[in-house]
Design a protein around this motif. Structure first.
Motif, PDB file in Angstrom:
ATOM      1  N   ARG A   1       0.950  -1.445  -0.165  1.00  0.00           N
ATOM      2  CA  ARG A   1      -0.407  -0.068   0.153  1.00  0.00           C
ATOM      3  C   ARG A   1       0.706   1.212   0.319  1.00  0.00           C
ATOM      4  N   ALA A   2       1.870   0.721   0.695  1.00  0.00           N
ATOM      5  CA  ALA A   2       2.403   2.108   0.443  1.00  0.00           C
ATOM      6  C   ALA A   2       3.733   2.333  -0.452  1.00  0.00           C
ATOM      7  N   GLY A   3       3.837   1.449  -1.257  1.00  0.00           N
ATOM      8  CA  GLY A   3       4.744   1.780  -3.156  1.00  0.00           C
ATOM      9  C   GLY A   3       5.337   0.830  -3.222  1.00  0.00           C
ATOM     10  N   GLY A   4       5.790   0.576  -2.499  1.00  0.00           N
ATOM     11  CA  GLY A   4       6.822  -0.816  -1.772  1.00  0.00           C
ATOM     12  C   GLY A   4       6.953  -1.906  -3.077  1.00  0.00           C
ATOM     13  N   THR A   5       7.774  -2.663  -3.238  1.00  0.00           N
ATOM     14  CA  THR A   5       7.698  -3.953  -3.926  1.00  0.00           C
ATOM     15  C   THR A   5       8.209  -5.293  -3.000  1.00  0.00           C
ATOM     16  N   VAL A   6       7.472  -6.278  -3.472  1.00  0.00           N
ATOM     17  CA  VAL A   6       7.330  -7.442  -2.191  1.00  0.00           C
ATOM     18  C   VAL A   6       7.358  -8.571  -3.000  1.00  0.00           C
ATOM     19  N   CYS A   7       8.420  -9.056  -2.321  1.00  0.00           N
ATOM     20  CA  CYS A   7       8.380 -10.637  -3.183  1.00  0.00           C
ATOM     21  C   CYS A   7       9.578 -11.640  -2.448  1.00  0.00           C
ATOM     22  N   TRP A   8       9.752 -12.741  -2.941  1.00  0.00           N
ATOM     23  CA  TRP A   8      10.172 -13.791  -1.981  1.00  0.00           C
ATOM     24  C   TRP A   8      11.272 -14.109  -3.221  1.00  0.00           C
ATOM     25  N   ILE A   9      12.601 -15.024  -2.350  1.00  0.00           N
ATOM     26  CA  ILE A   9      13.817 -14.971  -3.633  1.00  0.00           C
ATOM     27  C   ILE A   9      14.197 -16.767  -2.389  1.00  0.00           C
ATOM     28  N   THR A  10      14.003 -18.050  -2.867  1.00  0.00           N
ATOM     29  CA  THR A  10      14.881 -18.859  -3.340  1.00  0.00           C
ATOM     30  C   THR A  10      15.400 -18.916  -4.058  1.00  0.00           C
ATOM     31  N   SER A  11      16.712 -19.946  -3.783  1.00  0.00           N
ATOM     32  CA  SER A  11      17.538 -20.143  -5.059  1.00  0.00           C
ATOM     33  C   SER A  11      17.914 -19.952  -6.114  1.00  0.00           C
ATOM     34  N   GLY A  12      18.456 -18.264  -5.525  1.00  0.00           N
ATOM     35  CA  GLY A  12      18.416 -17.826  -6.923  1.00  0.00           C
ATOM     36  C   GLY A  12      16.714 -17.642  -7.957  1.00  0.00           C
ATOM     37  N   THR A  13      15.478 -17.707  -7.304  1.00  0.00           N
ATOM     38  CA  THR A  13      14.565 -17.675  -7.890  1.00  0.00           C
ATOM     39  C   THR A  13      13.896 -16.646  -7.354  1.00  0.00           C
ATOM     40  N   VAL A  14      13.273 -15.272  -8.361  1.00  0.00           N
ATOM     41  CA  VAL A  14      12.358 -14.618  -7.003  1.00  0.00           C
ATOM     42  C   VAL A  14      11.075 -14.452  -7.599  1.00  0.00           C
TER      43      VAL A  14
END
Length: 390
Positions: free
Chosen positions: A207-220
């Motif tokens: 909501r604040a304009g950030g980008t959320v993601c997850w990372i595992t073993s070189g994969t986003v």
């Protein structure tokens, strides 16, 4: 940790192992208290080789002349936490260096945090041309207060136009709450995406304009929003009976999940692909989300067509209903019924074969009477030739 130090001038983490030119570039000694220990926060002394040909290994050491003062005074558990945080961040930095050739990439944090137990490790700051990207790697449960403080720091130091990313660990159960999977067909090809149930803080970051993601073993894993719902019935549609389950579907919100999303779907993307487009934007993931939305519209149109056919009934769905003539309107001529092609070209009739009656049964023939030859007496006279009989 003799190879690591916090530069109080700009908050950058100095890693002597990854900066071979540090021995020439950095001033030696205390340098006015410029170098601080990441764990205890005390001033460090930089010791470098006297000459470039010297085999001396550059290092940081604590200030003091008494025996044992070259050791960090922070608790061992705190030192281990700091070492683990910096190792994870520096390893990701090394991967980004290969993905973004020509970009300046460094670990930076608030210099005032030297010696404190930080809630957020130093961020990875990427500078390329006039673009600034800040990557956060939360290693502990993130709170709203910590997230707000960090967002404010990034805006103050790097400007309003800096892109702020939050990389969460896929294998951390506190940061990744699984919600099952969803079957999708982007570009007509079947696939399965994992779903995650975002935390309140992760929703707040988006909501604040950030980008959320997850990372595992070189994969986003790039998220999109999933919104389950039921199609409202339009005129001429019937969603009852067998069509009831077809009325339930979901819609997508992207490229950032909308606040009302019940779950977030995840698009896997190689980490190296993030550096192939300007602005550190995951363009391939966004293109796939657009394909998912297009498939969603096609899926809805198909189901509504089935609902209209269901409303016509099983018999009426095969042929259109007869047109009703209103009073005062002349009836229209009916279209003649098409004549089958076999009627236009008649096939000659086959000859009928009458059954052959069975042959009459005759009585068996009477047996012939047996004739017995008459017995004659034997005479030599009969055997002799006639000339001998005279």
């Amino acid at each position: 940790m003799s190879e690591l130090a916090l530069d109080t001038g700009d908050g950058r983490i100095i890693d002597l192992r990854r900066e071979p030119d540090a021995a020439i570039r950095l001033p030696r000694g205390k340098s006015g208290g410029r170098y601080r220990c990441c764990a205890c926060g005390k001033t460090l002394i930089f010791s470098g080789p006297a000459t470039p040909q010297s085999g001396f290994t550059p290092r940081f050491r604590h200030d003091g002349t008494e025996p044992g003062t070259d050791r960090c005074s922070a608790p061992a558990t705190h030192q281990a936490d700091v070492q683990a945080d910096l190792t994870v961040s520096l390893d990701l930095r090394d991967q980004l260096v290969h993905a973004l050739p020509g970009a300046a990439i460094a670990l930076q944090t608030d210099p005032r945090l030297a010696g404190r137990r930080w809630e957020l490790p130093p961020a990875i700051v990427i500078r390329r041309d006039d673009q600034v990207v800040v990557l956060e790697l939360p290693r502990r449960l993130l709170t709203k207060t910590t997230a707000d403080a960090r967002r404010q720091f990034v805006r103050t130091v790097y400007g309003e136009h800096a892109t702020h990313w939050w990389f969460f660990d896929r294998d951390d159960a506190q940061q990744y709450v699984t919600a099952g999977t969803v079957k999708v067909r982007p570009h007509g090809k079947p696939d399965t995406h994992h779903k995650v149930r975002p935390t309140a803080v992760q929703r707040q970051l988006v909501r604040a304009g950030g980008t959320v993601c997850w990372i595992t073993s070189g994969t986003v894993l790039i998220p999109y929003g999933g919104h389950p719902g039921t199609y409202p019935a339009h005129e001429g549609e019937d969603w009852s009976g067998t069509m009831a389950s077809w009325a339930k579907d979901w819609k997508i919100s992207h490229p950032h999940p909308a606040d009302g999303a019940a779950w977030w779907g995840l698009v896997p993307l190689p980490l190296l692909a993030l550096g192939q487009h300007s602005g550190f934007r995951p363009a391939p993931a966004f293109a796939l989300m657009t394909a998912l939305e297009k498939a969603q519209h096609g899926r809805e149109a198909h189901r509504r067509r089935l609902a209209r056919e269901h409303a016509q009934g099983p018999g009426d769905a095969q042929q259109p209903p007869a047109r009703v003539t209103s009073p005062g309107e002349a009836p229209t001529a009916q279209t003649p019924t098409p004549v089958p092609s076999r009627a236009l070209h008649p096939v000659p009739a086959r000859k009928e074969h009458r059954p052959i009656p069975p042959r009459p049964t005759l009585p068996p023939p009477a047996p012939f009477p047996r004739v017995h030859p008459q017995r004659r007496r034997f005479s030599w006279r009969r055997l002799l030739p006639l000339r001998w009989q005279a």
